[in-house]
Design a protein around this motif. Sequence first.
Motif, PDB file in Angstrom:
ATOM      1  N   UNK A 103     -47.072  65.458   9.173  1.00  0.00           N
ATOM      2  CA  UNK A 103     -46.655  65.302   7.664  1.00  0.00           C
ATOM      3  C   UNK A 103     -45.656  66.253   6.373  1.00  0.00           C
ATOM      4  N   UNK A 104     -44.533  65.420   5.993  1.00  0.00           N
ATOM      5  CA  UNK A 104     -43.802  66.174   5.233  1.00  0.00           C
ATOM      6  C   UNK A 104     -44.101  65.392   4.131  1.00  0.00           C
ATOM      7  N   UNK A 135     -49.655  63.855 -10.561  1.00  0.00           N
ATOM      8  CA  UNK A 135     -50.041  62.836 -11.204  1.00  0.00           C
ATOM      9  C   UNK A 135     -51.297  62.006 -11.688  1.00  0.00           C
ATOM     10  N   UNK A 136     -51.189  61.064 -10.217  1.00  0.00           N
ATOM     11  CA  UNK A 136     -51.933  60.823  -9.762  1.00  0.00           C
ATOM     12  C   UNK A 136     -53.109  60.743 -10.379  1.00  0.00           C
ATOM     13  N   UNK A 167     -42.540  63.699  -4.252  1.00  0.00           N
ATOM     14  CA  UNK A 167     -43.946  62.930  -4.400  1.00  0.00           C
ATOM     15  C   UNK A 167     -45.178  63.428  -4.338  1.00  0.00           C
ATOM     16  N   UNK A 168     -44.846  65.120  -3.851  1.00  0.00           N
ATOM     17  CA  UNK A 168     -45.599  65.971  -4.030  1.00  0.00           C
ATOM     18  C   UNK A 168     -46.558  65.514  -5.940  1.00  0.00           C
ATOM     19  N   UNK A 169     -45.407  65.347  -6.890  1.00  0.00           N
ATOM     20  CA  UNK A 169     -45.414  65.478  -7.926  1.00  0.00           C
ATOM     21  C   UNK A 169     -46.483  63.747  -8.368  1.00  0.00           C
ATOM     22  N   UNK A 214     -53.370  63.035   0.041  1.00  0.00           N
ATOM     23  CA  UNK A 214     -54.688  64.452   0.474  1.00  0.00           C
ATOM     24  C   UNK A 214     -54.406  65.404   0.760  1.00  0.00           C
ATOM     25  N   UNK A 215     -53.415  65.812   1.452  1.00  0.00           N
ATOM     26  CA  UNK A 215     -52.988  66.936   1.693  1.00  0.00           C
ATOM     27  C   UNK A 215     -51.945  66.982   0.736  1.00  0.00           C
ATOM     28  N   UNK A 216     -51.227  66.335  -1.061  1.00  0.00           N
ATOM     29  CA  UNK A 216     -50.938  67.208  -1.595  1.00  0.00           C
ATOM     30  C   UNK A 216     -51.830  67.411  -2.435  1.00  0.00           C
ATOM     31  N   UNK A 217     -53.328  67.704  -2.838  1.00  0.00           N
ATOM     32  CA  UNK A 217     -54.485  67.384  -3.249  1.00  0.00           C
ATOM     33  C   UNK A 217     -55.147  68.489  -2.994  1.00  0.00           C
ATOM     34  N   UNK A 218     -54.806  68.372  -1.995  1.00  0.00           N
ATOM     35  CA  UNK A 218     -55.589  69.764  -1.600  1.00  0.00           C
ATOM     36  C   UNK A 218     -54.474  70.948  -1.994  1.00  0.00           C
TER      37      UNK A 218
END
Length: 109
Positions: free
Chosen positions: A6-7, A18-19, A12-14, A39-43
């Motif tokens: 999972x990369x 933002x969303x 994508x993170x931004x 989920x990973x980006x949020x964590x």
Amino acid sequence: MLDARIVITEQEHKEFVRAYFKEGLDGPLSVFPRKEKRKIAILKQLIQRFDPQRKYAEKEVNEVLGNAFHDYVTLRRNLIEYGFLDRYPDGSCYWVKPALYCPTEEGTG
């Protein structure tokens, strides 16, 4: 644990952050996503709300996460399962796992 398959790109993170943090990075989470990348980006964003140099009681962790989302138990569980937070077996003490604490340009950490 995080899966090496999972990369998440910086772009994508931004977009994900933002969303899901519609009122800004320090604001509340609108919904906790089901899709893995999101989920990973949020964590990754949520872990920025913790000081990596200190240890937290469960009540303190709940307070920090509760300010972000009503279901702080799910957030806490996911932070542990994905390896962002660690804790004593009895749950009396929590801390940020240093290898995964990576302050972002936009983060609060």
